[in-house]
Design a protein around this motif. Structure first.
Motif, mmCIF file in Angstrom:
data_model
loop_
_atom_site.group_PDB
_atom_site.id
_atom_site.type_symbol
_atom_site.label_atom_id
_atom_site.label_comp_id
_atom_site.label_asym_id
_atom_site.label_seq_id
_atom_site.Cartn_x
_atom_site.Cartn_y
_atom_site.Cartn_z
ATOM 1 N N LEU A 135 -7.602 -3.393 -9.718
ATOM 2 C CA LEU A 135 -8.496 -4.488 -9.340
ATOM 3 C C LEU A 135 -9.580 -3.984 -8.391
ATOM 4 O O LEU A 135 -10.763 -4.295 -8.553
ATOM 5 N N ALA A 136 -9.186 -3.193 -7.418
ATOM 6 C CA ALA A 136 -10.138 -2.659 -6.447
ATOM 7 C C ALA A 136 -11.172 -1.773 -7.125
ATOM 8 O O ALA A 136 -12.377 -1.872 -6.843
ATOM 9 N N VAL B 54 1.426 -2.471 -6.979
ATOM 10 C CA VAL B 54 0.594 -1.526 -6.234
ATOM 11 C C VAL B 54 -0.505 -0.984 -7.154
ATOM 12 O O VAL B 54 -1.690 -0.966 -6.789
ATOM 13 N N ASN B 55 -0.135 -0.591 -8.346
ATOM 14 C CA ASN B 55 -1.111 -0.097 -9.321
ATOM 15 C C ASN B 55 -2.090 -1.196 -9.714
ATOM 16 O O ASN B 55 -3.287 -0.941 -9.904
ATOM 17 N N ALA B 56 -1.618 -2.405 -9.838
ATOM 18 C CA ALA B 56 -2.488 -3.526 -10.212
ATOM 19 C C ALA B 56 -3.560 -3.759 -9.144
ATOM 20 O O ALA B 56 -4.733 -3.979 -9.462
ATOM 21 N N ASP C 94 -3.551 5.632 -2.995
ATOM 22 C CA ASP C 94 -4.983 5.827 -3.241
ATOM 23 C C ASP C 94 -5.679 4.473 -3.360
ATOM 24 O O ASP C 94 -5.138 3.529 -3.946
ATOM 25 N N GLY C 95 -6.873 4.399 -2.814
ATOM 26 C CA GLY C 95 -7.652 3.167 -2.893
ATOM 27 C C GLY C 95 -7.440 2.224 -1.724
ATOM 28 O O GLY C 95 -8.170 1.257 -1.576
ATOM 29 N N GLY D 169 0.789 -1.223 0.000
ATOM 30 C CA GLY D 169 0.000 0.000 0.000
ATOM 31 C C GLY D 169 0.820 1.271 0.000
ATOM 32 O O GLY D 169 0.286 2.353 0.250
ATOM 33 N N ALA D 170 2.098 1.189 -0.283
ATOM 34 C CA ALA D 170 2.964 2.369 -0.267
ATOM 35 C C ALA D 170 2.835 3.147 -1.572
ATOM 36 O O ALA D 170 3.126 2.627 -2.650
ATOM 37 N N ALA D 171 2.420 4.397 -1.458
ATOM 38 C CA ALA D 171 2.281 5.250 -2.643
ATOM 39 C C ALA D 171 3.630 5.597 -3.247
ATOM 40 O O ALA D 171 3.704 6.008 -4.407
#
Length: 130
Positions: free
Chosen positions: A69-70, A63-65, A107-108, A49-51
């Motif tokens: 998905l979310a 992280v982007n994936a 984010d997310g 979850g690290a931006a």
């Protein structure tokens, strides 16, 4: 029969294969008509979850994936707040509470306690830990 899965990810986005395997499982389960209601990132898994994670151009951006998905499948992404704070992953709310100048939770993602995981376990048909 459609099943509702909760995934618990205890490994970081990079350095081991398990977090990506969890992601691949989530994608496969959804493709087969199942749902993944929550992915709970625990221990070193909170690093998913690290931006501030920036993989090399030729590497998969996990992280982007997870974020994609979310967004596409209404999957909740939660990091364990205690484990995240210990590893420097901080939400806006936690940054304000602890007097920090900035947050770095992607984010997310949301931060939650183990109680949120326990509650999810009660409603899931299956729980898998990676």
């Amino acid at each position: 029969m459609s099943l509702n899965y909760v995934l618990v990810v205890s490994e970081p986005a990079y350095g081991t294969q398990l977090a990506r395997t969890a992601y691949q499982f989530a994608c496969a389960a959804i493709a087969k008509g199942h749902s993944v209601s929550k992915v709970f990132f625990y221990q070193d898994g909170v690093l998913n979850g690290a931006a501030t994670t920036v993989p090399a151009n030729d590497e998969f951006d996990l992280v982007n994936a997870w974020q994609t998905l979310a967004n596409e499948h209404q999957v909740q992404l939660e990091t364990c707040v205690a484990a995240a704070l210990r590893r420097g992953i901080v939400s806006e709310q936690e940054a304000m509470q602890h007097g920090l100048s900035q947050a770095n939770l992607a984010d997310g993602y949301q931060q939650a306690g183990l109680g949120a995981l326990a509650e999810a376990l009660l409603t899931a048909d299956r729980v898998l830990q990676f």
